[in-house]
Scaffold this motif. Structure first.
Motif, PDB file in Angstrom:
ATOM      1  N   GLY A 174      68.769 -18.261  52.415  1.00 15.05           N
ATOM      2  CA  GLY A 174      68.660 -18.332  50.921  1.00 15.05           C
ATOM      3  C   GLY A 174      69.736 -19.796  50.578  1.00 15.05           C
ATOM      4  N   CYS A 175      69.798 -19.755  52.161  1.00 10.83           N
ATOM      5  CA  CYS A 175      71.094 -20.949  52.765  1.00 10.83           C
ATOM      6  C   CYS A 175      70.102 -22.063  52.489  1.00 10.83           C
ATOM      7  CB  CYS A 175      72.076 -20.746  53.834  1.00 10.83           C
ATOM      8  SG  CYS A 175      73.215 -19.338  53.483  1.00 10.83           S
ATOM      9  N   LEU A 176      71.377 -24.180  52.363  1.00  2.00           N
ATOM     10  CA  LEU A 176      70.756 -24.978  53.029  1.00  2.00           C
ATOM     11  C   LEU A 176      71.139 -24.981  54.513  1.00  2.00           C
ATOM     12  CD1 LEU A 176      70.271 -27.727  52.772  1.00  2.00           C
ATOM     13  CD2 LEU A 176      72.665 -29.025  51.764  1.00  2.00           C
ATOM     14  N   VAL A 177      70.628 -25.620  54.896  1.00  2.00           N
ATOM     15  CA  VAL A 177      70.684 -25.102  56.176  1.00  2.00           C
ATOM     16  C   VAL A 177      70.346 -26.578  56.640  1.00  2.00           C
ATOM     17  CG1 VAL A 177      69.445 -24.312  58.685  1.00  2.00           C
ATOM     18  CG2 VAL A 177      69.999 -23.032  56.346  1.00  2.00           C
ATOM     19  N   CYS A 178      71.400 -27.276  57.861  1.00  2.00           N
ATOM     20  CA  CYS A 178      71.226 -28.235  58.475  1.00  2.00           C
ATOM     21  C   CYS A 178      71.687 -29.053  59.734  1.00  2.00           C
ATOM     22  CB  CYS A 178      72.858 -29.445  57.678  1.00  2.00           C
ATOM     23  SG  CYS A 178      72.577 -29.842  56.311  1.00  2.00           S
ATOM     24  N   ILE A 179      70.962 -29.311  60.516  1.00  2.00           N
ATOM     25  CA  ILE A 179      70.365 -29.094  61.848  1.00  2.00           C
ATOM     26  C   ILE A 179      71.572 -30.858  62.441  1.00  2.00           C
ATOM     27  CG2 ILE A 179      69.541 -28.306  64.237  1.00  2.00           C
ATOM     28  CD1 ILE A 179      68.028 -26.432  63.081  1.00  2.00           C
ATOM     29  N   THR A 180      71.868 -30.586  63.478  1.00  2.00           N
ATOM     30  CA  THR A 180      72.811 -32.172  63.582  1.00  2.00           C
ATOM     31  C   THR A 180      72.253 -32.625  64.989  1.00  2.00           C
ATOM     32  OG1 THR A 180      74.924 -32.028  63.937  1.00  2.00           O
ATOM     33  CG2 THR A 180      74.183 -32.236  61.806  1.00  2.00           C
ATOM     34  N   ASP A 181      72.037 -33.475  65.235  1.00  2.00           N
ATOM     35  CA  ASP A 181      72.916 -34.291  66.483  1.00  2.00           C
ATOM     36  C   ASP A 181      74.000 -34.698  66.615  1.00  2.00           C
ATOM     37  OD1 ASP A 181      72.401 -36.874  65.799  1.00  2.00           O
ATOM     38  OD2 ASP A 181      70.920 -37.368  66.891  1.00  2.00           O
ATOM     39  N   ARG A 182      74.971 -35.428  67.798  1.00  2.04           N
ATOM     40  CA  ARG A 182      76.584 -35.804  67.360  1.00  2.04           C
ATOM     41  C   ARG A 182      76.418 -37.250  66.413  1.00  2.04           C
ATOM     42  NH1 ARG A 182      79.507 -34.727  72.175  1.00  2.04           N
ATOM     43  NH2 ARG A 182      80.523 -36.052  71.127  1.00  2.04           N
ATOM     44  N   ASP A 183      75.184 -37.738  65.568  1.00  2.00           N
ATOM     45  CA  ASP A 183      75.044 -38.734  64.400  1.00  2.00           C
ATOM     46  C   ASP A 183      74.600 -38.211  63.770  1.00  2.00           C
ATOM     47  OD1 ASP A 183      76.746 -40.701  66.669  1.00  2.00           O
ATOM     48  OD2 ASP A 183      74.601 -40.329  67.939  1.00  2.00           O
ATOM     49  N   HIS A 184      73.611 -38.070  63.198  1.00  2.00           N
ATOM     50  CA  HIS A 184      73.165 -37.337  61.927  1.00  2.00           C
ATOM     51  C   HIS A 184      72.151 -36.102  61.917  1.00  2.00           C
ATOM     52  CE1 HIS A 184      72.858 -41.741  63.386  1.00  2.00           C
ATOM     53  NE2 HIS A 184      72.187 -42.207  62.101  1.00  2.00           N
ATOM     54  N   VAL A 185      72.670 -35.966  60.733  1.00  2.00           N
ATOM     55  CA  VAL A 185      71.621 -34.486  60.552  1.00  2.00           C
ATOM     56  C   VAL A 185      69.634 -34.519  60.418  1.00  2.00           C
ATOM     57  CG1 VAL A 185      70.886 -33.153  58.356  1.00  2.00           C
ATOM     58  CG2 VAL A 185      73.369 -33.762  58.168  1.00  2.00           C
ATOM     59  N   VAL A 186      69.073 -34.313  61.788  1.00  2.00           N
ATOM     60  CA  VAL A 186      68.269 -33.932  62.261  1.00  2.00           C
ATOM     61  C   VAL A 186      67.365 -33.399  61.842  1.00  2.00           C
ATOM     62  CG1 VAL A 186      66.965 -33.506  64.597  1.00  2.00           C
ATOM     63  CG2 VAL A 186      69.087 -34.551  64.743  1.00  2.00           C
ATOM     64  N   ALA A 187      67.117 -32.258  61.412  1.00  5.93           N
ATOM     65  CA  ALA A 187      66.574 -31.740  59.987  1.00  5.93           C
ATOM     66  C   ALA A 187      67.673 -30.516  59.063  1.00  5.93           C
ATOM     67  CB  ALA A 187      66.535 -30.648  60.853  1.00  5.93           C
ATOM     68  N   ALA A 188      66.949 -30.715  57.103  1.00  4.78           N
ATOM     69  CA  ALA A 188      67.515 -30.098  56.437  1.00  4.78           C
ATOM     70  C   ALA A 188      66.513 -29.396  56.220  1.00  4.78           C
ATOM     71  CB  ALA A 188      68.459 -31.421  56.012  1.00  4.78           C
ATOM     72  N   ALA A 189      66.587 -28.042  55.706  1.00  4.43           N
ATOM     73  CA  ALA A 189      65.825 -27.220  54.557  1.00  4.43           C
ATOM     74  C   ALA A 189      66.776 -26.982  53.719  1.00  4.43           C
ATOM     75  CB  ALA A 189      65.711 -26.189  55.725  1.00  4.43           C
ATOM     76  N   GLY A 190      65.898 -25.958  52.537  1.00  3.43           N
ATOM     77  CA  GLY A 190      66.675 -25.321  51.546  1.00  3.43           C
ATOM     78  C   GLY A 190      67.237 -26.654  50.109  1.00  3.43           C
ATOM     79  N   SER A 191      67.259 -25.432  49.528  1.00  2.53           N
ATOM     80  CA  SER A 191      68.048 -26.667  47.972  1.00  2.53           C
ATOM     81  C   SER A 191      68.675 -27.569  47.951  1.00  2.53           C
ATOM     82  CB  SER A 191      67.852 -25.412  47.043  1.00  2.53           C
ATOM     83  OG  SER A 191      68.481 -27.087  45.597  1.00  2.53           O
ATOM     84  N   GLY A 192      68.628 -28.938  47.922  1.00  2.47           N
ATOM     85  CA  GLY A 192      69.325 -29.936  48.399  1.00  2.47           C
ATOM     86  C   GLY A 192      69.532 -30.892  50.119  1.00  2.47           C
ATOM     87  N   LYS A 193      68.183 -30.433  50.125  1.00  2.00           N
ATOM     88  CA  LYS A 193      68.202 -30.966  51.121  1.00  2.00           C
ATOM     89  C   LYS A 193      68.076 -32.467  51.302  1.00  2.00           C
ATOM     90  CE  LYS A 193      63.224 -31.342  52.196  1.00  2.00           C
ATOM     91  NZ  LYS A 193      61.843 -30.124  53.219  1.00  2.00           N
ATOM     92  N   LYS A 194      67.369 -33.073  50.394  1.00  2.00           N
ATOM     93  CA  LYS A 194      67.029 -34.429  50.468  1.00  2.00           C
ATOM     94  C   LYS A 194      68.665 -35.599  50.283  1.00  2.00           C
ATOM     95  CE  LYS A 194      62.917 -34.776  48.408  1.00  2.00           C
ATOM     96  NZ  LYS A 194      62.092 -34.617  46.992  1.00  2.00           N
ATOM     97  N   ASP A 195      69.783 -34.813  49.532  1.00  2.00           N
ATOM     98  CA  ASP A 195      70.727 -34.948  49.691  1.00  2.00           C
ATOM     99  C   ASP A 195      71.717 -35.006  51.468  1.00  2.00           C
ATOM    100  OD1 ASP A 195      71.040 -35.630  47.286  1.00  2.00           O
ATOM    101  OD2 ASP A 195      71.673 -33.764  47.131  1.00  2.00           O
ATOM    102  N   PHE A 196      70.939 -34.956  52.417  1.00  2.00           N
ATOM    103  CA  PHE A 196      71.280 -34.642  53.790  1.00  2.00           C
ATOM    104  C   PHE A 196      70.605 -35.192  55.036  1.00  2.00           C
ATOM    105  CE2 PHE A 196      73.232 -31.375  51.717  1.00  2.00           C
ATOM    106  CZ  PHE A 196      75.366 -31.524  51.734  1.00  2.00           C
ATOM    107  N   GLU A 197      69.195 -34.988  54.716  1.00  2.00           N
ATOM    108  CA  GLU A 197      68.583 -35.341  55.743  1.00  2.00           C
ATOM    109  C   GLU A 197      68.346 -37.075  56.321  1.00  2.00           C
ATOM    110  OE1 GLU A 197      64.103 -33.038  55.918  1.00  2.00           O
ATOM    111  OE2 GLU A 197      64.789 -33.847  54.516  1.00  2.00           O
ATOM    112  N   GLY A 198      68.967 -36.815  57.789  1.00  3.59           N
ATOM    113  CA  GLY A 198      68.517 -38.953  57.789  1.00  3.59           C
ATOM    114  C   GLY A 198      70.013 -39.225  57.762  1.00  3.59           C
ATOM    115  N   LYS A 199      71.071 -38.524  57.006  1.00  7.13           N
ATOM    116  CA  LYS A 199      72.483 -39.116  56.936  1.00  7.13           C
ATOM    117  C   LYS A 199      72.643 -38.995  58.886  1.00  7.13           C
ATOM    118  CE  LYS A 199      71.755 -39.912  52.447  1.00  7.13           C
ATOM    119  NZ  LYS A 199      71.898 -39.465  51.657  1.00  7.13           N
ATOM    120  N   PRO A 200      74.468 -40.079  58.539  1.00  9.10           N
ATOM    121  CA  PRO A 200      74.932 -39.687  59.125  1.00  9.10           C
ATOM    122  C   PRO A 200      76.163 -38.884  58.789  1.00  9.10           C
ATOM    123  CG  PRO A 200      75.298 -41.991  57.930  1.00  9.10           C
ATOM    124  CD  PRO A 200      73.677 -41.554  57.425  1.00  9.10           C
ATOM    125  N   ILE A 201      76.520 -37.918  60.645  1.00 10.32           N
ATOM    126  CA  ILE A 201      77.236 -37.092  59.673  1.00 10.32           C
ATOM    127  C   ILE A 201      79.073 -37.812  59.253  1.00 10.32           C
ATOM    128  CG2 ILE A 201      76.300 -35.444  60.994  1.00 10.32           C
ATOM    129  CD1 ILE A 201      78.217 -35.520  63.234  1.00 10.32           C
TER     130      ILE A 201
END
Length: 184
Positions: A71-98
């Motif tokens: 039930g969480c928002l999940v983000c998976i990142t590399d050392r620079d960007h959010v590579v994958a996001a899932a859950g409510s609010g994922k559009k605010d994180f996907e592809g963004k720099p960390i």
């Protein structure tokens, strides 16, 4: 492609120095791997290599599975960007720099759980609005290198009493699994 106006010569070993300003802007650090591409017009293109990026679709599916079960928002990142996001609010994180804070946590190979009112709570991206009350973060390690992180953002205000270490364990298991996938 954007011209920088910077010209460099190739030395006798075939090396070219990437200017400091460009390395800083693109967050390229000493030891970072670069992919080399060529095109038909004779251009050479250097691209920062992301091992987690190679697993982009798989990471997205894994994040989706974690979201469905936690039930969480999940983000998976590399050392620079959010590579994958899932859950409510994922559009605010996907592809963004960390954020620099997350970058430092990855560098330090940290795994922790924090609540918004605690000083350990960090922004995930540069423009993270910190709307979630709790987070669990675990660094992805592959072949001894810290290559990214798994972040679970908890949505409910009452999660603090209910979750305990469960979300941190979920993030740690996910990070361990993704790290092993990278080694194959």
């Amino acid at each position: 492609m954007k011209a920088t106006g910077i010209v460099r010569r190739i030395d006798d070993l075939g090396r070219v120095v990437v200017p400091k300003e460009i390395r800083r802007t693109l967050r390229i650090r000493e030891g970072d791997p670069l992919e080399i591409f060529t095109d038909r017009e004779g251009e050479i293109i250097l691209k920062k290599y992301s091992p987690i990026g190679e697993l982009g679709q798989f990471a997205g599916q894994y994040a989706e599975s974690l979201t469905q079960n936690s039930g969480c928002l999940v983000c998976i990142t590399d050392r620079d960007h959010v590579v994958a996001a899932a859950g409510s609010g994922k559009k605010d994180f996907e592809g963004k720099p960390i954020s620099k804070q997350l970058e430092a946590a990855i560098e330090e190979r940290e795994s922790f759980q924090a609540y918004r009112e605690e000083k350990e709570f960090i922004k995930i991206t540069l423009d993270d609005k910190e709307e979630f009350p709790a987070q669990a973060i675990s660094t992805i390690i592959s072949e001894g290198d810290a290559i990214g992180a798994v972040i679970l953002y908890q949505k409910e205000k009452d999660e603090k009493e209910r979750c305990g270490d469960t979300y941190l364990k979920l993030a740690t298991v996910a990070a361990g699994f993704l790290g092993k996938q990278m080694e194959q």
